[in-house]
Write an enzyme that holds these catalytic residues in place. Sequence first.
Site, PDB file in Angstrom:
ATOM      1  N   CYS A  12     -17.156  13.442   8.893  1.00 49.31           N
ATOM      2  CA  CYS A  12     -17.643  14.154   7.710  1.00 49.31           C
ATOM      3  C   CYS A  12     -18.754  13.321   7.076  1.00 49.31           C
ATOM      4  O   CYS A  12     -18.531  12.168   6.690  1.00 49.31           O
ATOM      5  CB  CYS A  12     -16.498  14.358   6.725  1.00 49.31           C
ATOM      6  SG  CYS A  12     -16.992  14.780   5.048  1.00 49.31           S
ATOM      7  N   CYS A  45     -18.066  12.109   3.528  1.00 44.33           N
ATOM      8  CA  CYS A  45     -17.053  11.049   3.575  1.00 44.33           C
ATOM      9  C   CYS A  45     -17.666   9.754   4.106  1.00 44.33           C
ATOM     10  O   CYS A  45     -17.345   8.664   3.638  1.00 44.33           O
ATOM     11  CB  CYS A  45     -15.880  11.472   4.454  1.00 44.33           C
ATOM     12  SG  CYS A  45     -15.137  13.057   4.014  1.00 44.33           S
TER      13      CYS A  45
END
Length: 457
Positions: free
Chosen positions: A383, A386
């Site tokens: 991600c 992230c």
Amino acid sequence: MWLLGSGHGGQQAPETAAQRCFCQVSGYLDDCTCDVETIDRFNNYRLFPRLQKLLESDYFRYYKVNLKRPCPFWNDINQCGRRDCAVKPCQSDEVPDGIKSASYKYSEVANNLIEECEQAERLGAVDESLSEETQKAVLQWTKHDDSSDNFCEADDIQSPDAEYVDLLLNPERYTGYKGPDAWKIWNVIYEENCFKPQTIKRPLNPLASGQGELFICTIYVTKLLFLGLCVEKRAFYRLISGLHASINVHLSARYLLQETWLEKKWGHNVTEFQQRFDGILTEGEGPRRLKNLYFLYLIELRALSKVVPFFERPDFQLFTGDKVHDAENKMLLLEILHEVKSFPLHFDENSFFAGDKKEANKLKEDFRLHFRNISRIMDCVGCFKCRLWGKLQIQGLGTALKILFSEKLIANMPESGPSYEFHLTRQEIVSLFNAFGRISTSVKELENFRNLLQNIH
């Protein structure tokens, strides 16, 4: 901890959800002389509001990062295709010219020398055409950047793949990134990079055993304390666990509650918070994770108090090109740092790497290499949002550790001009304060969750 009914035969009243999450998160922290309540008061009412204002300024909101670096450990990365995982980089004209033009490690006055040095480093040239002072600076900074004081493998911000990101427009929040890929990252961090006794094992894949999305790879701290791990190795685990806990507080506090064609509604998800921190649901681990978050707070707070002399030097600027705002922000920065310095119960890092010098140096090097390896693992996160916040917070914590172990170098800094023995790049400064801002926000959010869970059983 227990609420007893009065006048009804001593019948025990049912625990609230707040008690199950927070009952054990009070009093003194292990290996510290500070208590949770002191941190709450100091952070929530004295530090948090001013720190948030500082982080909204141009100097701290723009962070340069390379999100395209390949994972150095495995090739089968499943990139998250969700919109909330995406990161929107800045257009060139959105970033202040003063930030783009150079790294501004020290000040506008010192920048001409620094810019010449860094250009020479990029060209790989320390030759006779450079001034003697520049040659010295190039050699000193090259030596420093490869030294044992760096705890992170930082991005090459000169790479064409490195881009500026506006952190305010790409906030850390729930993205839906979970399952085996997310678990794999934390598994590698805890199993292969955290110090722990070899006798402690855990299931290879908790997802396969019906436990759902396990937010932490459980290594019981209580066992660690009693199986003879030294204070440094306990601290390493608690820092990583605290960071993991902080991230999960953010995800629970900024959760996607509702999505329509017109808007998305983000807010506190108390169920998500309970799954990660409830003492019963986590078999006692949740409260310990939260205490590790407070431990991380103390470590980063201590680092900020130690690095005050670096920022107090007259020629240091938070340079963006706007002289008025730059001066105002430096004043706010110093106010925050002096507030930090006034904290009465700072962590005492002198217990780290004490004793036999040879053993202490080996332990410090192991500590540094383990942490450096974790910084490389961030390039394996599927991600992108992230990955962005993971890289920033790991670099921020690594910078804090660098500061804690550079006390003598900081004490010997010159009052003006470049400091060859100790310096912080703009990347390190931005990551240091934003990482602490994330931990500070987590502590503040815990107060919100206490209130939300108070009437839930």
